[in-house]
Design a protein around this motif. Structure first.
Motif, PDB file in Angstrom:
ATOM      1  N   HIS B 113      15.702 -46.890  15.695  1.00  0.00           N
ATOM      2  CA  HIS B 113      14.413 -46.944  14.668  1.00  0.00           C
ATOM      3  C   HIS B 113      15.217 -46.777  13.358  1.00  0.00           C
ATOM      4  CE1 HIS B 113      13.484 -42.461  14.942  1.00  0.00           C
ATOM      5  NE2 HIS B 113      14.619 -42.505  15.079  1.00  0.00           N
ATOM      6  N   VAL B 124      19.194 -47.497  10.277  1.00  0.00           N
ATOM      7  CA  VAL B 124      19.024 -47.941  11.619  1.00  0.00           C
ATOM      8  C   VAL B 124      19.772 -46.843  12.577  1.00  0.00           C
ATOM      9  CG1 VAL B 124      18.810 -49.472  13.723  1.00  0.00           C
ATOM     10  CG2 VAL B 124      18.275 -50.308  11.267  1.00  0.00           C
ATOM     11  N   THR B 125      19.178 -45.922  13.221  1.00  0.00           N
ATOM     12  CA  THR B 125      19.760 -44.863  13.972  1.00  0.00           C
ATOM     13  C   THR B 125      19.134 -44.572  15.582  1.00  0.00           C
ATOM     14  OG1 THR B 125      20.477 -42.754  14.136  1.00  0.00           O
ATOM     15  CG2 THR B 125      18.485 -43.257  12.981  1.00  0.00           C
ATOM     16  N   SER B 126      19.952 -44.228  16.409  1.00  0.00           N
ATOM     17  CA  SER B 126      19.550 -43.898  17.486  1.00  0.00           C
ATOM     18  C   SER B 126      18.903 -42.384  17.793  1.00  0.00           C
ATOM     19  CB  SER B 126      20.579 -44.118  18.534  1.00  0.00           C
ATOM     20  OG  SER B 126      21.497 -43.345  18.476  1.00  0.00           O
ATOM     21  N   ILE B 127      19.168 -41.683  16.612  1.00  0.00           N
ATOM     22  CA  ILE B 127      18.776 -40.342  16.758  1.00  0.00           C
ATOM     23  C   ILE B 127      17.293 -40.173  16.888  1.00  0.00           C
ATOM     24  CG2 ILE B 127      18.760 -37.938  15.620  1.00  0.00           C
ATOM     25  CD1 ILE B 127      21.369 -39.022  14.543  1.00  0.00           C
TER      26      ILE B 127
END
Lengths: 91, 181
Positions: B113, B124-127
């Motif tokens: 997101h 845009v990161t997965s965290i």
């Protein structure tokens, strides 16, 4: 619209609710964080991987302004105890 | 016979409409009753010219846009079916509450997101994305076909979460292009 990420000191996970209650907010804890309530505004706090947390508006959209003010107050508290806006990682 | 007719409305207004085999553009119900006689003539002429009942012709009732929408919908449905048959990767999009709303997207079990320091300057990161998509989602759209799941999950800068999701979808389709989209 996007989510603001905060990287935070490890110990915040263990005492964040005391901080919030100390500022007059009501806290309802859950395994991943909790809900901070003040008047009719609600902001969810999510502790996620790699010492990061997210704030999410929780009350209905009609309270957007109240949520925004509460989120700003919560953010100020978090920043005052060493949290930093943004991710400490690039991805 | 050319598939085009011209109709001249008499009277003070001297309205002139160029008519194809599509609807009478600009002919409001009011005008239609005002020029009912001519409208009826037009219908009769049209039926003679094209041998069909314009009232039951979708192109007449909805205009050429109706035909285009139908063709587009058919193409999309065919494409989705084809992708399903070919078992291409799929993309998922989760719509969540946020500030005031948020979109997380991904492929398979992986989610990303747009999050960061401030709105308009996000990455845009997965965290936090998986947590968000699995615990906060109001509704999730799954099975959106793409060509590459890894391209969907590409990280980078983004202005908004919705823009990032759209960008992910486009990347998922166009990742093979040589100019490195």
């Amino acid at each position: 619209m996007g989510i603001i990420l905060y990287s935070h000191p490890k110990e915040l996970v263990w005492n964040w609710w005391r901080l919030m209650e100390g500022h007059g907010f009501t806290v309802q804890r859950n395994p991943s964080g909790g809900i901070i309530t003040h008047a009719r505004a609600k902001v969810k706090i999510h502790f996620v991987e790699d010492n990061h947390l997210m704030l999410v508006f929780s009350a209905p959209f009609i309270f957007f302004g109240k949520n925004l003010r509460l989120a700003k107050s919560v953010e100020d508290i978090l920043l005052s105890v060493g949290a930093v806006k943004g991710s400490s990682q690039e991805s | 016979m050319p598939r085009q007719l011209r109709i001249d409305f008499p009277g003070a207004m001297h309205r002139r409409c160029w008519i194809t085999n599509e609807p009478i553009y600009g002919l409001t119900p009011n005008l239609r009753s005002q020029y009912g006689y001519w409208y009826k003539n037009f219908q009769d002429d049209s039926q003679k010219a094209w041998g069909n009942d314009l009232g039951s012709d979708p192109a007449f009732r909805f205009g050429s846009g109706g035909g285009r929408v139908a063709i587009t919908a058919l193409s999309v449905a065919s494409g989705v079916k084809l992708c399903s048959m070919l078992k291409t990767p799929t993309m998922n999009v989760a719509f969540d509450p946020g500030s005031p709303f948020h979109v997380a997207y991904g492929s398979g079990d992986a989610w990303v997101h747009a999050a960061g320091e401030s709105m308009g300057a996000l990455r845009v990161t997965s965290i936090g994305a998986t947590r968000y998509a699995t615990t906060e989602a109001v509704f999730t759209v799954t099975g959106i076909p793409v060509l590459s799941s890894s391209a969907v999950l590409t990280t980078g800068s983004a202005a908004t979460c919705l823009g990032a999701a759209i960008n992910g979808f486009v990347r998922g389709w166009l990742h093979f292009l040589p100019f490195g989209f």
